[in-house]
Write a protein that holds these residues in place. Structure first.
Motif, PDB file in Angstrom:
ATOM      1  N   MET A  32      -7.569 -20.482  -4.172  1.00  0.00           N
ATOM      2  CA  MET A  32      -6.169 -20.315  -4.582  1.00  0.00           C
ATOM      3  C   MET A  32      -6.058 -20.490  -6.094  1.00  0.00           C
ATOM      4  SD  MET A  32      -3.991 -22.213  -1.527  1.00  0.00           S
ATOM      5  CE  MET A  32      -2.510 -22.337  -2.498  1.00  0.00           C
ATOM      6  N   TRP A  33      -5.069 -19.824  -6.695  1.00  0.00           N
ATOM      7  CA  TRP A  33      -4.840 -19.920  -8.138  1.00  0.00           C
ATOM      8  C   TRP A  33      -3.639 -20.794  -8.460  1.00  0.00           C
ATOM      9  CZ3 TRP A  33      -8.634 -18.277 -11.129  1.00  0.00           C
ATOM     10  CH2 TRP A  33      -9.521 -17.370 -10.604  1.00  0.00           C
ATOM     11  N   SER A  34      -3.029 -21.379  -7.447  1.00  0.00           N
ATOM     12  CA  SER A  34      -1.859 -22.225  -7.647  1.00  0.00           C
ATOM     13  C   SER A  34      -1.936 -23.385  -6.658  1.00  0.00           C
ATOM     14  CB  SER A  34      -0.578 -21.410  -7.405  1.00  0.00           C
ATOM     15  OG  SER A  34      -0.550 -20.934  -6.072  1.00  0.00           O
ATOM     16  N   TRP A  35      -0.904 -24.209  -6.644  1.00  0.00           N
ATOM     17  CA  TRP A  35      -0.873 -25.306  -5.677  1.00  0.00           C
ATOM     18  C   TRP A  35       0.425 -25.254  -4.894  1.00  0.00           C
ATOM     19  CZ3 TRP A  35      -0.390 -26.342 -10.939  1.00  0.00           C
ATOM     20  CH2 TRP A  35       0.828 -26.830 -11.354  1.00  0.00           C
ATOM     21  N   GLU A  36       0.412 -25.961  -3.773  1.00  0.00           N
ATOM     22  CA  GLU A  36       1.578 -26.077  -2.898  1.00  0.00           C
ATOM     23  C   GLU A  36       2.025 -27.534  -2.897  1.00  0.00           C
ATOM     24  OE1 GLU A  36       3.071 -23.573  -1.319  1.00  0.00           O
ATOM     25  OE2 GLU A  36       1.607 -22.098  -2.012  1.00  0.00           O
ATOM     26  N   GLU A  37       3.187 -27.793  -2.320  1.00  0.00           N
ATOM     27  CA  GLU A  37       3.695 -29.167  -2.207  1.00  0.00           C
ATOM     28  C   GLU A  37       4.140 -29.430  -0.774  1.00  0.00           C
ATOM     29  OE1 GLU A  37       6.850 -29.910  -4.980  1.00  0.00           O
ATOM     30  OE2 GLU A  37       5.499 -29.813  -6.701  1.00  0.00           O
ATOM     31  N   THR A  38       3.901 -30.655  -0.320  1.00  0.00           N
ATOM     32  CA  THR A  38       4.352 -31.101   1.000  1.00  0.00           C
ATOM     33  C   THR A  38       4.993 -32.467   0.833  1.00  0.00           C
ATOM     34  OG1 THR A  38       2.575 -29.896   2.106  1.00  0.00           O
ATOM     35  CG2 THR A  38       3.621 -31.672   3.348  1.00  0.00           C
ATOM     36  N   THR A  39       6.182 -32.652   1.382  1.00  0.00           N
ATOM     37  CA  THR A  39       6.874 -33.938   1.313  1.00  0.00           C
ATOM     38  C   THR A  39       6.362 -34.836   2.438  1.00  0.00           C
ATOM     39  OG1 THR A  39       8.825 -32.906   0.381  1.00  0.00           O
ATOM     40  CG2 THR A  39       9.125 -35.082   1.362  1.00  0.00           C
ATOM     41  N   THR A  89       3.647 -35.308  11.831  1.00  0.00           N
ATOM     42  CA  THR A  89       2.625 -34.291  11.600  1.00  0.00           C
ATOM     43  C   THR A  89       3.261 -33.134  10.848  1.00  0.00           C
ATOM     44  OG1 THR A  89       1.442 -34.901  13.616  1.00  0.00           O
ATOM     45  CG2 THR A  89       0.951 -32.737  12.685  1.00  0.00           C
ATOM     46  N   LEU A  90       2.588 -32.675   9.793  1.00  0.00           N
ATOM     47  CA  LEU A  90       3.068 -31.571   8.959  1.00  0.00           C
ATOM     48  C   LEU A  90       1.936 -30.559   8.799  1.00  0.00           C
ATOM     49  CD1 LEU A  90       4.413 -34.017   6.284  1.00  0.00           C
ATOM     50  CD2 LEU A  90       5.870 -32.673   7.786  1.00  0.00           C
ATOM     51  N   TYR A  91       2.289 -29.283   8.640  1.00  0.00           N
ATOM     52  CA  TYR A  91       1.287 -28.227   8.478  1.00  0.00           C
ATOM     53  C   TYR A  91       1.581 -27.406   7.233  1.00  0.00           C
ATOM     54  CZ  TYR A  91       0.026 -29.116  13.344  1.00  0.00           C
ATOM     55  OH  TYR A  91      -0.381 -29.706  14.505  1.00  0.00           O
ATOM     56  N   GLY A  92       0.529 -26.825   6.669  1.00  0.00           N
ATOM     57  CA  GLY A  92       0.673 -25.905   5.549  1.00  0.00           C
ATOM     58  C   GLY A  92      -0.444 -24.875   5.595  1.00  0.00           C
ATOM     59  N   TRP A  93      -0.132 -23.645   5.238  1.00  0.00           N
ATOM     60  CA  TRP A  93      -1.131 -22.582   5.201  1.00  0.00           C
ATOM     61  C   TRP A  93      -1.621 -22.370   3.772  1.00  0.00           C
ATOM     62  CZ3 TRP A  93      -3.449 -20.336   9.198  1.00  0.00           C
ATOM     63  CH2 TRP A  93      -2.826 -20.355  10.447  1.00  0.00           C
ATOM     64  N   CYS A  94      -2.919 -22.172   3.641  1.00  0.00           N
ATOM     65  CA  CYS A  94      -3.474 -21.737   2.368  1.00  0.00           C
ATOM     66  C   CYS A  94      -3.074 -20.272   2.173  1.00  0.00           C
ATOM     67  CB  CYS A  94      -4.997 -21.843   2.381  1.00  0.00           C
ATOM     68  SG  CYS A  94      -5.621 -23.525   2.663  1.00  0.00           S
ATOM     69  N   ALA A  95      -3.219 -19.770   0.935  1.00  0.00           N
ATOM     70  CA  ALA A  95      -2.978 -18.351   0.681  1.00  0.00           C
ATOM     71  C   ALA A  95      -3.971 -17.536   1.518  1.00  0.00           C
ATOM     72  CB  ALA A  95      -3.149 -18.051  -0.805  1.00  0.00           C
ATOM     73  N   CYS A  96      -3.586 -16.351   1.924  1.00  0.00           N
ATOM     74  CA  CYS A  96      -4.408 -15.513   2.803  1.00  0.00           C
ATOM     75  C   CYS A  96      -5.861 -15.414   2.329  1.00  0.00           C
ATOM     76  CB  CYS A  96      -3.811 -14.115   2.896  1.00  0.00           C
ATOM     77  SG  CYS A  96      -2.258 -14.065   3.789  1.00  0.00           S
ATOM     78  N   GLY A  97      -6.776 -15.679   3.249  1.00  0.00           N
ATOM     79  CA  GLY A  97      -8.202 -15.567   2.959  1.00  0.00           C
ATOM     80  C   GLY A  97      -8.787 -16.715   2.168  1.00  0.00           C
ATOM     81  N   THR A  98      -7.981 -17.742   1.823  1.00  0.00           N
ATOM     82  CA  THR A  98      -8.499 -18.900   1.074  1.00  0.00           C
ATOM     83  C   THR A  98      -8.541 -20.130   1.991  1.00  0.00           C
ATOM     84  OG1 THR A  98      -6.339 -19.665   0.291  1.00  0.00           O
ATOM     85  CG2 THR A  98      -7.455 -17.990  -1.043  1.00  0.00           C
ATOM     86  N   GLY A  99      -9.102 -21.201   1.478  1.00  0.00           N
ATOM     87  CA  GLY A  99      -9.168 -22.433   2.253  1.00  0.00           C
ATOM     88  C   GLY A  99     -10.206 -22.402   3.349  1.00  0.00           C
ATOM     89  N   LEU A 100     -11.224 -21.622   3.187  1.00  0.00           N
ATOM     90  CA  LEU A 100     -12.270 -21.531   4.207  1.00  0.00           C
ATOM     91  C   LEU A 100     -13.398 -22.516   3.963  1.00  0.00           C
ATOM     92  CD1 LEU A 100     -12.382 -17.639   4.563  1.00  0.00           C
ATOM     93  CD2 LEU A 100     -11.087 -19.309   5.912  1.00  0.00           C
ATOM     94  N   ARG A 101     -13.342 -23.236   2.838  1.00  0.00           N
ATOM     95  CA  ARG A 101     -14.345 -24.254   2.534  1.00  0.00           C
ATOM     96  C   ARG A 101     -13.727 -25.628   2.322  1.00  0.00           C
ATOM     97  NH1 ARG A 101     -16.269 -19.981  -0.746  1.00  0.00           N
ATOM     98  NH2 ARG A 101     -15.424 -21.029  -2.545  1.00  0.00           N
ATOM     99  N   SER A 102     -12.629 -25.711   1.531  1.00  0.00           N
ATOM    100  CA  SER A 102     -12.099 -27.042   1.210  1.00  0.00           C
ATOM    101  C   SER A 102     -10.654 -26.959   0.735  1.00  0.00           C
ATOM    102  CB  SER A 102     -12.950 -27.706   0.118  1.00  0.00           C
ATOM    103  OG  SER A 102     -12.841 -26.981  -1.095  1.00  0.00           O
ATOM    104  N   TYR A 118      -1.429 -32.424   8.000  1.00  0.00           N
ATOM    105  CA  TYR A 118      -1.191 -33.777   7.508  1.00  0.00           C
ATOM    106  C   TYR A 118      -0.653 -34.633   8.651  1.00  0.00           C
ATOM    107  CZ  TYR A 118      -1.184 -32.051   2.682  1.00  0.00           C
ATOM    108  OH  TYR A 118      -1.523 -31.499   1.491  1.00  0.00           O
ATOM    109  N   ASN A 119      -1.118 -35.859   8.752  1.00  0.00           N
ATOM    110  CA  ASN A 119      -0.517 -36.847   9.637  1.00  0.00           C
ATOM    111  C   ASN A 119      -0.151 -38.061   8.803  1.00  0.00           C
ATOM    112  OD1 ASN A 119      -0.653 -35.741  12.344  1.00  0.00           O
ATOM    113  ND2 ASN A 119      -2.858 -35.896  12.128  1.00  0.00           N
ATOM    114  N   THR A 120       1.061 -38.557   8.974  1.00  0.00           N
ATOM    115  CA  THR A 120       1.430 -39.838   8.367  1.00  0.00           C
ATOM    116  C   THR A 120       1.333 -40.887   9.467  1.00  0.00           C
ATOM    117  OG1 THR A 120       3.794 -39.542   8.789  1.00  0.00           O
ATOM    118  CG2 THR A 120       2.957 -38.766   6.664  1.00  0.00           C
TER     119      THR A 120
END
Length: 140
Positions: free
Chosen positions: A65-72, A10-23, A110-112
């Motif tokens: 968000m105006w950018s993207w993040e990465e998760t391994t 199980t892995l976690y990631g935060w959206c930028a502050c105040g974003t990710g409230l819909r999708s 995320y769950n693998t």
């Protein structure tokens, strides 16, 4: 969820502050677009995917968000990945004056999954219109 699998990580990631409230939209690194495997999940929902190629890294962006993040994730070809998005307060030891100043922000989970040699049943929830249902696939 498909039968015969168990959670591996199980892995976690935060959206930028105040974003990710819909999708949140996510895709295998280097394969942007629906043709190559980009998927979108709405807040309060989960999605299950498996790609036909090995995926080491998933890139993702939350609505607003105006950018993207990465998760391994280190997935083998055909291995399942599930993703959930919830809205949460990103507080720390400072409380609401900490991260995001108490504003709701998207939390990506995320769950693998890996195959098992035995029958399994993974309970899950779905939500529509403010109501959520707890489901156990073996009983459906």
């Amino acid at each position: 969820p498909p039968p015969g699998i168990t959670r591996a990580r199980t892995l976690y990631g935060w959206c930028a502050c105040g974003t990710g409230l819909r999708s949140v939209t996510f895709w295998p690194k280097g394969y942007w677009g629906w043709v190559w495997g980009a998927r979108t999940v709405q807040v309060g929902s989960a999605i299950w995917v498996k790609w036909s190629v090995p995926v080491k890294t998933v890139q993702w962006t939350c609505d607003g968000m105006w950018s993207w993040e990465e998760t391994t994730v280190d997935l083998q070809a055909g291995q399942y990945l599930s993703l959930q998005l919830t809205a949460s307060n990103r507080d720390n030891f400072l409380g609401p004056i900490g991260f995001c100043h108490g504003r709701a922000t998207g939390l990506v989970k995320y769950n693998t999954w890996q195959k098992t040699a035995y029958t399994t049943s993974v309970p899950f929830t779905t939500g529509t219109g403010g109501y959520f249902c707890f489901k156990i696939p073996a009983l459906l």
